[in-house]
Design a protein around this motif. Structure first.
Motif: not given
Length: 353
Positions: A338-339, A269, A84, A72-78
């Motif tokens: 990450p992006v 981001q 957020n 499962t990819p780790i979201p940037f917000s982690y």
């Protein structure tokens, strides 16, 4: 008399006969033997045995392999939980504004070799990684293990009393303050000394412990050069630094490179919600949606108290940075991305100080 005896004998004999007949009628009739149940002959079932060595066995389909699970990819917000958060959480406070640092930090800090901090002045970001202990004094960042990304403001030499934040590699100092009033009558939360008189701290307030005095421009200018020389952060990011970064932790402040699109993708981001004019802030009412808890911080390094030197007011009094060991300093292109989006370079702030 002979006749009477004869009658008596006759009656006695009759009684005996009746008694015998009665006894015979009460006895059970003999059991009739049951007929034997004929046994069934067992049914013979023929099984066809498959010869695994037969020639036609090769025509059977191969078994389906179990697929590897997709990570499962780790979201940037982690890594950047502030993206957020609400404006209230980013500039508000918990209900411990009046508690001394020595009480809040009495249990100490994580090992100073846990983290490696990078401040990039070009992109106005703070990047925290796990540290690789390579046997040197300062170590180096494990660029494959990011911990937290933060939007910041570094020093702006074009502002009154401001000057450029000094680049170099430092070790975090001992002094920490919960809510500090500067000599110029402005204040900030969660001061962590980097070196000399340069701190990590929150956005600004006109008065210590008074959230209503928030300087909104200090929030609006995050992501641009806007401070005297310190590193301004949102309140949650400054709080993370305050509790998780102990004295002796390596902090690298670098000029950065406008062509470093890798760090630029991180900066692209780090988007915070717009400020709210006239917001009424009360300590303890702001939500906590951060991805860590104070009670979960590891305590290895003991707390020490040291009075905080006055923050840098742009008077030019600076420590000479220690010589940089280039073997431990990563190139800017080593920063993991990450992006893929690439933003423009950071702008000069339009207001604030």
């Amino acid at each position: 008399m002979p006749l009477g005896r004869h009658l008596m004998k006759t009656l006695l004999l009759a009684c005996l006969v009746i008694a015998a007949l009665f006894a015979l009628g009460c006895t059970s009739a003999p059991a009739v033997p049951a007929e034997p149940t004929p046994s069934l002959a067992p049914e013979v079932v023929n099984f066809e045995v498959l010869d695994l060595n037969a020639e036609d066995f090769g025509d059977m389909p191969a078994p389906t392999a179990t697929p590897e699970p997709t990570p499962t990819p780790i979201p940037f917000s982690y890594y950047a939980p502030t993206v957020n958060m609400t404006y209230e959480e980013l500039v508000g406070s918990t209900d411990d504004m009046s508690v001394k640092a020595r009480e809040l930090l009495k249990d100490g800090f994580p090992d100073p070799k846990t983290y490696y901090i990078i401040v990039d002045k070009q992109w106005q970001v703070v990047l925290v990684y796990l540290r690789i202990d390579d046997g040197t004094k300062l170590g180096k960042p494990d660029l494959t293990q990011p911990v937290r990304y933060m939007l910041c403001s570094t020093g702006n030499p074009n502002k009154e009393y401001g000057h450029e934040t000094t680049s170099g590699i430092w070790q975090i100092g001992v002094p920490k303050e919960r809510f500090y009033q500067f000599v110029n009558l402005e204040a900030a939360q969660y001061l962590t000394l980097i070196h000399s008189r340069t701190y990590f701290h929150s956005v600004l307030y006109d008065k210590a412990k008074d959230l209503r005095s928030l300087v909104k421009e200090s929030y609006d200018n995050l992501g641009t050069k806007a401070s005297h020389a310190c590193i301004r952060l949102t309140v949650p990011d400054a709080r993370w630094m305050w509790y998780n970064i102990g004295y002796g932790t390596t902090c690298e402040i670098r000029d950065g490179d406008p062509s470093d699109t890798v760090t630029g993708t991180i900066r692209a981001q780090l988007k915070l919600p717009p400020s709210i004019e006239g917001i009424k802030l009360t300590a303890g009412t702001a939500p906590w949606t951060d991805n860590w808890q104070i009670e979960d911080v590891l305590h290895v390094l003991p707390y020490k108290y040291q009075a905080a030197p006055l923050p840098d007011l742009g008077d030019g009094e600076e420590d000479t940075p220690p010589p940089i060991d280039t073997s431990t300093v990563p190139t800017v292109t080593d920063t993991p991305a990450p992006v893929t989006d690439t933003p423009p370079p950071a702008d000069t702030p339009s207001g604030g100080w």
